[in-house]
Enzyme design. Structure first.
Site, PDB file in Angstrom:
ATOM      1  N   CYS A 219      43.639  34.871  43.963  1.00 46.71           N
ATOM      2  CA  CYS A 219      43.664  36.279  43.570  1.00 46.71           C
ATOM      3  C   CYS A 219      43.439  37.154  44.814  1.00 46.71           C
ATOM      4  O   CYS A 219      44.250  37.120  45.734  1.00 46.71           O
ATOM      5  CB  CYS A 219      42.626  36.513  42.477  1.00 46.71           C
ATOM      6  SG  CYS A 219      42.630  38.135  41.710  1.00 46.71           S
TER       7      CYS A 219
ATOM      8  N   ASP B 121      52.300  35.963  34.706  1.00 46.97           N
ATOM      9  CA  ASP B 121      51.404  36.949  35.317  1.00 46.97           C
ATOM     10  C   ASP B 121      51.959  38.358  35.140  1.00 46.97           C
ATOM     11  O   ASP B 121      53.061  38.659  35.591  1.00 46.97           O
ATOM     12  CB  ASP B 121      51.243  36.633  36.809  1.00 46.97           C
ATOM     13  CG  ASP B 121      50.071  37.349  37.455  1.00 46.97           C
ATOM     14  OD1 ASP B 121      49.694  38.438  36.983  1.00 46.97           O
ATOM     15  OD2 ASP B 121      49.535  36.809  38.444  1.00 46.97           O
TER      16      ASP B 121
ATOM     17  N   HIS C  65      48.169  34.499  35.403  1.00 48.31           N
ATOM     18  CA  HIS C  65      47.310  34.803  36.543  1.00 48.31           C
ATOM     19  C   HIS C  65      45.991  34.041  36.381  1.00 48.31           C
ATOM     20  O   HIS C  65      45.473  33.897  35.279  1.00 48.31           O
ATOM     21  CB  HIS C  65      47.042  36.315  36.593  1.00 48.31           C
ATOM     22  CG  HIS C  65      46.341  36.763  37.827  1.00 48.31           C
ATOM     23  ND1 HIS C  65      47.000  36.944  39.030  1.00 48.31           N
ATOM     24  CD2 HIS C  65      45.042  37.062  38.067  1.00 48.31           C
ATOM     25  CE1 HIS C  65      46.128  37.340  39.949  1.00 48.31           C
ATOM     26  NE2 HIS C  65      44.939  37.422  39.389  1.00 48.31           N
TER      27      HIS C  65
END
Length: 234
Positions: A125, A174, A206
């Site tokens: 991330c 995502d 995600h």
């Protein structure tokens, strides 16, 4: 493999002090070095666990606390309270990020138990973006980025600066990182003629690698793990 863990304090070039979590195999090295970059929620239990997993695979690892200027040492945020971390994310400038990355790299590079010319990065991330940035500014062995947010918007144009091959994972489901974002990054890498591996897992979301979040996908995580290890060991 048995490992040793501890927290260390790093001096950053801007005069700040940054805490970091370290994990290493027991016994004598040298071992390949690895910087593990956190998600947006701090160097929490999950990131420490990932750091330890890499150590059990033979890497000497360090996970720097990237929010050290705006949050206390050991800061961890709840996965359900993203607004709480936004102030810390927004407080980070590119210059701060580069200083923190270099501090972690220098700690590894000056460690006699780390294999020379074999320091890599992996990030998730927010950390995925940091891994890409680290590859732009450091002579890495390899870099791995899991669903790195903001690369397309802020770093893709720097693909020409990459030093080492980069492996990128994306979740096809995502909603934060679109297919257009991924295409932007890949096109810049292709244009720069840099070595890369691009992996989109169509059925993953995600943060599919984080087993502490609802978006965790055991199948995708199990598939990504051995490829990550192979890439770092190349």
């Amino acid at each position: 493999m048995s490992i040793q863990t501890q927290f260390v304090s790093l001096s950053v070039s801007d005069g700040t002090t940054m805490q970091a979590y370290t994990a290493r195999p027991e016994g004598e090295g040298p071992f390949p070095g690895l910087i593990v970059f956190q998600e947006a929620f701090g160097v929490n239990g999950h990131i420490r666990d990932v750091t330890e997993r890499f150590a059990r695979e033979g890497f000497l690892c360090i996970a720097p606390e990237l929010f050290h200027r705006s949050a206390p040492a050991g800061y961890e945020a709840s996965y359900s309270d993203f607004p709480a971390v936004m102030q810390h994310i927004q407080a980070i400038t590119p210059e701060m990020s580069e200083a923190d990355i270099k501090a972690a790299y220098n700690w590894l590079n000056n460690n006699t138990n780390v294999l020379q010319n074999h320091i890599s990065t992996v990030g998730y991330c927010l950390g995925g973006r940091m891994s890409f940035l680290a590859d732009c500014i450091l002579p890495l062995h390899a870099a791995v980025s899991y669903y790195g947010g903001g690369i397309a918007q802020n770093l893709a144009h720097r693909a020409v600066d990459l030093h080492a091959p980069i492996l990128m994972f994306w979740g096809g489901l995502d909603k934060h990182i679109t297919h257009e974002h991924v295409d932007t990054v890949v096109n810049e890498l292709r244009k720069a003629e840099k070595p890369y591996m691009n992996v989109e897992i169509s059925y993953a979301d995600h943060a599919f690698f984080c087993d502490a979040r609802p978006s965790y996908n055991p199948k995708a995580a199990a598939e990504a793990w051995p490829l990550t290890l192979a890439f770092l060991r190349q």
